[in-house]
Design a protein around this motif. Structure first.
Motif, PDB file in Angstrom:
ATOM      1  N   ILE A  51      -9.176 -17.336  28.127  1.00  0.00           N
ATOM      2  CA  ILE A  51      -8.081 -16.445  27.764  1.00  0.00           C
ATOM      3  C   ILE A  51      -8.618 -15.016  27.780  1.00  0.00           C
ATOM      4  O   ILE A  51      -9.726 -14.762  27.326  1.00  0.00           O
ATOM      5  N   PRO A  52      -7.845 -14.060  28.302  1.00  0.00           N
ATOM      6  CA  PRO A  52      -8.355 -12.687  28.393  1.00  0.00           C
ATOM      7  C   PRO A  52      -8.687 -12.080  27.029  1.00  0.00           C
ATOM      8  O   PRO A  52      -8.137 -12.470  26.010  1.00  0.00           O
ATOM      9  N   LEU A  53      -9.551 -11.118  27.076  1.00  0.00           N
ATOM     10  CA  LEU A  53      -9.982 -10.389  25.891  1.00  0.00           C
ATOM     11  C   LEU A  53      -8.836  -9.542  25.356  1.00  0.00           C
ATOM     12  O   LEU A  53      -8.133  -8.884  26.114  1.00  0.00           O
ATOM     13  N   GLN A  54      -8.649  -9.559  24.042  1.00  0.00           N
ATOM     14  CA  GLN A  54      -7.627  -8.748  23.379  1.00  0.00           C
ATOM     15  C   GLN A  54      -8.336  -7.664  22.577  1.00  0.00           C
ATOM     16  O   GLN A  54      -9.165  -7.974  21.727  1.00  0.00           O
ATOM     17  N   ILE A  55      -8.015  -6.400  22.850  1.00  0.00           N
ATOM     18  CA  ILE A  55      -8.626  -5.288  22.128  1.00  0.00           C
ATOM     19  C   ILE A  55      -7.517  -4.525  21.415  1.00  0.00           C
ATOM     20  O   ILE A  55      -6.540  -4.122  22.036  1.00  0.00           O
ATOM     21  N   SER A  56      -7.688  -4.327  20.107  1.00  0.00           N
ATOM     22  CA  SER A  56      -6.712  -3.587  19.300  1.00  0.00           C
ATOM     23  C   SER A  56      -7.392  -2.401  18.649  1.00  0.00           C
ATOM     24  O   SER A  56      -8.548  -2.490  18.227  1.00  0.00           O
ATOM     25  N   PHE A  57      -6.656  -1.300  18.559  1.00  0.00           N
ATOM     26  CA  PHE A  57      -7.149  -0.098  17.892  1.00  0.00           C
ATOM     27  C   PHE A  57      -6.238   0.198  16.714  1.00  0.00           C
ATOM     28  O   PHE A  57      -5.020   0.160  16.846  1.00  0.00           O
ATOM     29  N   ALA A  93     -13.227   4.578  27.237  1.00  0.00           N
ATOM     30  CA  ALA A  93     -14.686   4.451  27.119  1.00  0.00           C
ATOM     31  C   ALA A  93     -15.055   3.358  26.116  1.00  0.00           C
ATOM     32  O   ALA A  93     -15.926   2.521  26.377  1.00  0.00           O
ATOM     33  N   VAL A  94     -14.391   3.351  24.968  1.00  0.00           N
ATOM     34  CA  VAL A  94     -14.663   2.337  23.945  1.00  0.00           C
ATOM     35  C   VAL A  94     -14.249   0.968  24.468  1.00  0.00           C
ATOM     36  O   VAL A  94     -14.953  -0.029  24.277  1.00  0.00           O
ATOM     37  N   GLU A  95     -13.114   0.907  25.151  1.00  0.00           N
ATOM     38  CA  GLU A  95     -12.640  -0.354  25.712  1.00  0.00           C
ATOM     39  C   GLU A  95     -13.631  -0.906  26.732  1.00  0.00           C
ATOM     40  O   GLU A  95     -13.887  -2.109  26.775  1.00  0.00           O
ATOM     41  N   ALA A  96     -14.229  -0.033  27.539  1.00  0.00           N
ATOM     42  CA  ALA A  96     -15.215  -0.467  28.533  1.00  0.00           C
ATOM     43  C   ALA A  96     -16.454  -1.044  27.855  1.00  0.00           C
ATOM     44  O   ALA A  96     -17.005  -2.056  28.311  1.00  0.00           O
ATOM     45  N   ILE A  97     -16.885  -0.426  26.767  1.00  0.00           N
ATOM     46  CA  ILE A  97     -18.059  -0.918  26.030  1.00  0.00           C
ATOM     47  C   ILE A  97     -17.759  -2.310  25.463  1.00  0.00           C
ATOM     48  O   ILE A  97     -18.582  -3.222  25.556  1.00  0.00           O
ATOM     49  N   VAL A  98     -16.565  -2.475  24.890  1.00  0.00           N
ATOM     50  CA  VAL A  98     -16.188  -3.771  24.308  1.00  0.00           C
ATOM     51  C   VAL A  98     -16.123  -4.838  25.391  1.00  0.00           C
ATOM     52  O   VAL A  98     -16.612  -5.960  25.213  1.00  0.00           O
ATOM     53  N   ARG A  99     -15.532  -4.520  26.536  1.00  0.00           N
ATOM     54  CA  ARG A  99     -15.436  -5.498  27.634  1.00  0.00           C
ATOM     55  C   ARG A  99     -16.826  -5.902  28.136  1.00  0.00           C
ATOM     56  O   ARG A  99     -17.074  -7.075  28.424  1.00  0.00           O
ATOM     57  N   GLU A 100     -17.736  -4.945  28.217  1.00  0.00           N
ATOM     58  CA  GLU A 100     -19.100  -5.239  28.674  1.00  0.00           C
ATOM     59  C   GLU A 100     -19.807  -6.167  27.684  1.00  0.00           C
ATOM     60  O   GLU A 100     -20.435  -7.148  28.078  1.00  0.00           O
ATOM     61  N   LYS A 101     -19.687  -5.866  26.390  1.00  0.00           N
ATOM     62  CA  LYS A 101     -20.331  -6.700  25.362  1.00  0.00           C
ATOM     63  C   LYS A 101     -19.705  -8.096  25.320  1.00  0.00           C
ATOM     64  O   LYS A 101     -20.408  -9.091  25.169  1.00  0.00           O
ATOM     65  N   ALA A 102     -18.378  -8.181  25.448  1.00  0.00           N
ATOM     66  CA  ALA A 102     -17.697  -9.478  25.387  1.00  0.00           C
ATOM     67  C   ALA A 102     -18.055 -10.341  26.589  1.00  0.00           C
ATOM     68  O   ALA A 102     -18.159 -11.568  26.467  1.00  0.00           O
TER      69      ALA A 102
END
Length: 115
Positions: free
Chosen positions: A3-9, A17-26
């Motif tokens: 299931i795709p990654l869900q990012i909430s702010f 930029a923050v979203e890219a960091i989270v996607r890389e770590k996930a």
């Protein structure tokens, strides 16, 4: 991940930029446990009324078969968490440790106490 990654702010504007960091770590979480079903990341900025100690909170919920892994990086007041990148790094480090523990339990490497 199936299931795709869900990012909430929360209390902040979404940042590419923050979203890219989270996607890389996930994406790196699959190395530790390949059967991850879902991953929800919530990044919460401090309220605007604070003048000092604006610490970011990061929550990661990882769905795996058997038991979900929850990481809530808001515990001790770590002044390094005034930087969102450091808060994200620490949260994913804790998630990796919990995933490794989960894998050890599934393999039976951890002794269980008799009831």
């Amino acid at each position: 991940m199936q299931i795709p990654l869900q990012i909430s702010f929360r209390n902040m504007d979404p940042s590419p930029a923050v979203e890219a960091i989270v996607r890389e770590k996930a994406a790196k979480l699959d190395r530790f446990f390949e059967r991850i079903v879902s991953c929800d990341v919530t990044i919460e900025a401090p309220h605007r009324r604070h003048h000092k100690g604006k610490l970011y909170k990061v929550r990661i919920d990882i769905g795996v078969p058997g038991k979900d892994v929850h990481v809530n990086q808001e515990g001790p007041k770590n002044q390094a968490h005034e930087d969102v990148n450091v808060a994200i790094r620490d949260a994913f480090d804790a998630a990796v440790r919990q995933l490794e523990d989960h894998v050890r339990r599934l393999r039976g490497d951890v002794k269980s106490h008799a009831s």
